[in-house]
Design a protein around this motif. Sequence first.
Motif, PDB file in Angstrom:
ATOM      1  N   ASP A 192     -12.363   1.511  -0.071  1.00 40.72           N
ATOM      2  CA  ASP A 192     -11.942   0.152  -0.396  1.00 40.72           C
ATOM      3  C   ASP A 192     -12.917  -0.439  -1.396  1.00 40.72           C
ATOM      4  N   GLY A 240      -1.367   6.772  -6.076  1.00 42.45           N
ATOM      5  CA  GLY A 240      -2.225   7.511  -5.148  1.00 42.45           C
ATOM      6  C   GLY A 240      -3.158   6.596  -4.381  1.00 42.45           C
ATOM      7  N   ARG A 241      -3.753   7.145  -3.361  1.00 41.78           N
ATOM      8  CA  ARG A 241      -4.645   6.371  -2.493  1.00 41.78           C
ATOM      9  C   ARG A 241      -6.089   6.524  -2.960  1.00 41.78           C
ATOM     10  N   TRP A 242      -6.782   5.407  -2.991  1.00 35.05           N
ATOM     11  CA  TRP A 242      -8.207   5.427  -3.314  1.00 35.05           C
ATOM     12  C   TRP A 242      -8.978   5.856  -2.070  1.00 35.05           C
ATOM     13  N   ARG A 243     -10.057   6.541  -2.269  1.00 32.44           N
ATOM     14  CA  ARG A 243     -10.840   7.038  -1.129  1.00 32.44           C
ATOM     15  C   ARG A 243     -11.623   5.932  -0.427  1.00 32.44           C
ATOM     16  N   ALA A 284       1.956   1.741  -3.522  1.00 34.18           N
ATOM     17  CA  ALA A 284       0.828   2.173  -4.351  1.00 34.18           C
ATOM     18  C   ALA A 284       0.470   3.627  -4.064  1.00 34.18           C
ATOM     19  N   ASP A 285       0.498   4.015  -2.786  1.00 38.22           N
ATOM     20  CA  ASP A 285       0.195   5.407  -2.440  1.00 38.22           C
ATOM     21  C   ASP A 285       1.186   6.364  -3.091  1.00 38.22           C
ATOM     22  N   PRO A 340       0.820  -1.223   0.000  1.00 35.33           N
ATOM     23  CA  PRO A 340       0.000   0.000   0.000  1.00 35.33           C
ATOM     24  C   PRO A 340       0.850   1.269   0.000  1.00 35.33           C
ATOM     25  N   ALA A 341       1.975   1.237   0.681  1.00 40.43           N
ATOM     26  CA  ALA A 341       2.852   2.412   0.692  1.00 40.43           C
ATOM     27  C   ALA A 341       3.386   2.686  -0.708  1.00 40.43           C
TER      28      ALA A 341
END
Length: 161
Positions: free
Chosen positions: A111, A106-109, A101-102, A98-99
């Motif tokens: 799940d 970017g991070r998805w709002r 991917a962020d 996840p780090a």
Amino acid sequence: MILAVMFLGAAVHRTGNGGADRRCVAGTAAGVLVCAVASAYRGGDGGRFTRQGWILAFLLAVFTFGAGLAARHLRVPRPLTAPGTISYLVYLVHPVLPAAADGTVGRWRHDAPALEAAFLAVLLPLCALTHRYVEVPGQAWGRRLARRVQPGSRRGGQPMW
């Protein structure tokens, strides 16, 4: 509680090798279980649902450990051992994905099941490859090194002390 459970695991291991009294370890195990449940119930910082969830998860983990301990001498089919083989790597690698991917997409709002499936589709093969090409060679290297360096001796058989 984490330390108590870790030391309890060491005591259970010693009991299996004849190094500790079974009754003493059983009493200690009961004490650790009671203290863990009581501390979560009494001192948990979440709501009732959170405390009950933690207690249930803890007791299920204890049950799983006990079942595994009871069945440790049984032969287990290889496909069923694969998750256990890579479980520590899953523990180590799962926060990295996840780090990464962020930092890249970017991070998805929210799940989404598709994102979680993609996460597992990347995580599990990555852990299997890491096990095969990093952990297994590292273990083999460690065994070779251990055979070369006998405990308590140096070159020429001289005592280390």
